[in-house]
Design a protein around this motif. Structure first.
Motif, mmCIF file in Angstrom:
data_model
loop_
_atom_site.group_PDB
_atom_site.id
_atom_site.type_symbol
_atom_site.label_atom_id
_atom_site.label_comp_id
_atom_site.label_asym_id
_atom_site.label_seq_id
_atom_site.Cartn_x
_atom_site.Cartn_y
_atom_site.Cartn_z
ATOM 1 N N GLU A 103 56.757 55.837 32.650
ATOM 2 C CA GLU A 103 57.265 56.785 31.660
ATOM 3 C C GLU A 103 57.487 56.096 30.325
ATOM 4 N N SER A 104 58.121 54.929 30.355
ATOM 5 C CA SER A 104 58.375 54.181 29.126
ATOM 6 C C SER A 104 57.071 53.715 28.489
ATOM 7 N N CYS A 105 56.134 53.241 29.309
ATOM 8 C CA CYS A 105 54.839 52.799 28.787
ATOM 9 C C CYS A 105 54.137 53.927 28.053
ATOM 10 N N CYS A 106 54.086 55.108 28.668
ATOM 11 C CA CYS A 106 53.388 56.232 28.048
ATOM 12 C C CYS A 106 54.077 56.677 26.763
ATOM 13 N N GLU A 107 55.394 56.606 26.724
ATOM 14 C CA GLU A 107 56.126 56.914 25.490
ATOM 15 C C GLU A 107 55.737 55.941 24.380
ATOM 16 N N GLN A 108 55.630 54.659 24.737
ATOM 17 C CA GLN A 108 55.231 53.655 23.750
ATOM 18 C C GLN A 108 53.817 53.912 23.250
ATOM 19 N N GLU A 110 52.207 56.786 23.139
ATOM 20 C CA GLU A 110 52.215 57.969 22.276
ATOM 21 C C GLU A 110 52.744 57.632 20.902
ATOM 22 N N ALA A 111 53.769 56.787 20.847
ATOM 23 C CA ALA A 111 54.340 56.391 19.562
ATOM 24 C C ALA A 111 53.344 55.599 18.727
ATOM 25 N N LYS A 119 47.903 63.123 30.365
ATOM 26 C CA LYS A 119 49.283 62.656 30.287
ATOM 27 C C LYS A 119 49.949 62.814 31.647
ATOM 28 N N THR A 121 52.359 64.537 32.512
ATOM 29 C CA THR A 121 52.736 65.924 32.802
ATOM 30 C C THR A 121 51.539 66.830 33.078
ATOM 31 N N SER A 156 59.513 49.461 29.102
ATOM 32 C CA SER A 156 58.335 48.810 29.654
ATOM 33 C C SER A 156 57.908 47.623 28.803
#
Length: 312
Positions: A103-108, A110-111, A119, A121, A156
């Motif tokens: 989850e943290s990796c994917c947030e990074q 996307e940023a 994704k 989801t 992450s």
């Protein structure tokens, strides 16, 4: 003599349009490091090798290496693009990177503006994601089974990432499993069936002294994807990436003794030769083809492949 227990699934090669953009992507987004560059001006191409956690071993003596191949001038050629293997004609699927907190990796990601094919989801599988690199090759993101909800870090870190596997689609699992196990000496370490979607995944690796406690926390894994029923189709089903349109090039196995390994391979009816060591200019490599016509490069341990013009 050659000993398949000493073999390594060394690297996966894909062609890229602009190597500098691709290197920046894999370094800045996933934390890989450029460990070697080899330039071939007479043939007008350059090879770039990336990996996690560079060490002092020769680059041939490890697993989890990604090779990017750029032909001179493609970065300035508006008509040039690569085939990612997931649009027709299909064949090669993706590489996969395991992370400590998905989850943290994917947030990074996307940023950082990374584009996604899938994704977390999206779709039925909420535990995997697929990012797109600059050439639209798919990069699967999976959380390592070395971490659970209690042990995974809140943020992450690429320091814990692994280049876990390379996926290719196959026509007939009985034939391909026989090839990779009996001919190349790999071991089937996991099978995963998806009845609703009608496909099966087979994971193979060289296992002798490696940690198999955590399947998703290791490198050097080959994933074969079988869509049910393709074994009954006439003729070739999948594209090897070397016939046009080009993209994926090959996987590479490094061996203890190249000449002995090639002599052993001559004893198998399943082996098709693309290049023997004595053929062509590069005498320290060989290529065979698997049952689906994918290329497999063979090189020797201890850096006998070729001398680098640049070693980083």
């Amino acid at each position: 003599m050659t000993d398949t227990n000493k073999y390594l699934f060394n690297h996966t090669m894909v062609r890229v349009k602009d190597a500098q953009k691709s290197i920046k992507f894999y370094e800045d987004v996933f934390g890989m490091k450029l460990i070697r560059t080899d330039d071939f001006p007479e043939a007008k191409f350059t090879l770039y090798y990336l990996a996690f956690r560079p060490d002092n071993k020769p680059w041939t003596d490890r697993e989890g290496v990604l090779e990017l191949t750029q032909n001179y001038g493609t970065q300035d050629d508006d008509s040039y693009s690569v085939s990612n293997g997931n649009k027709d004609p299909k064949g090669y699927g993706h590489i996969a990177i395991t992370v400590d907190n998905i989850e943290s990796c994917c947030e990074q990601l996307e940023a950082k503006g990374v584009r996604f094919q899938k994704k977390l989801t999206d779709g039925r599988q909420k535990n995997i994601a697929f990012a797109l690199d600059p050439d639209e090759y798919w990069v699967e993101i999976v959380q390592s089974d070395a971490y659970d909800d209690a042990s995974k870090p809140s943020v992450s870190s690429p320091d814990s990432y692994h280049f876990h596997h390379t996926m290719i689609r196959i026509k007939d699992p009985k034939v391909s499993l026989k090839f990779y196990q009996e001919v190349l000496g790999m071991t089937l370490i996991r099978t995963k069936e998806f009845e609703a979607a009608k496909f099966t995944l087979y994971f193979l690796a060289y296992t002798d002294s490696r940690d198999n406690t955590h399947l998703w926390n290791r490198e050097g894994v080959l994933e074969l994807t079988w869509n049910w029923g393709t074994e009954n189709e006439e003729g070739p089903v999948y594209h090897n990436g070397n016939d046009k349109p080009q993209g994926f090039g090959h996987i590479c196995v490094s061996v203890d003794d190249l000449q002995a390994a090639c002599k052993r391979l001559d004893g198998f009816d399943l082996v098709q030769w693309q290049k023997r060591p004595e053929e062509g200019r590069m005498k320290h490599i060989a290529f065979i083809r698997d049952p689906d016509n994918y290329w497999i490069e063979l090189i020797a341990h201890e850096g006998t492949f070729f001398k680098a013009k640049h070693s980083l």
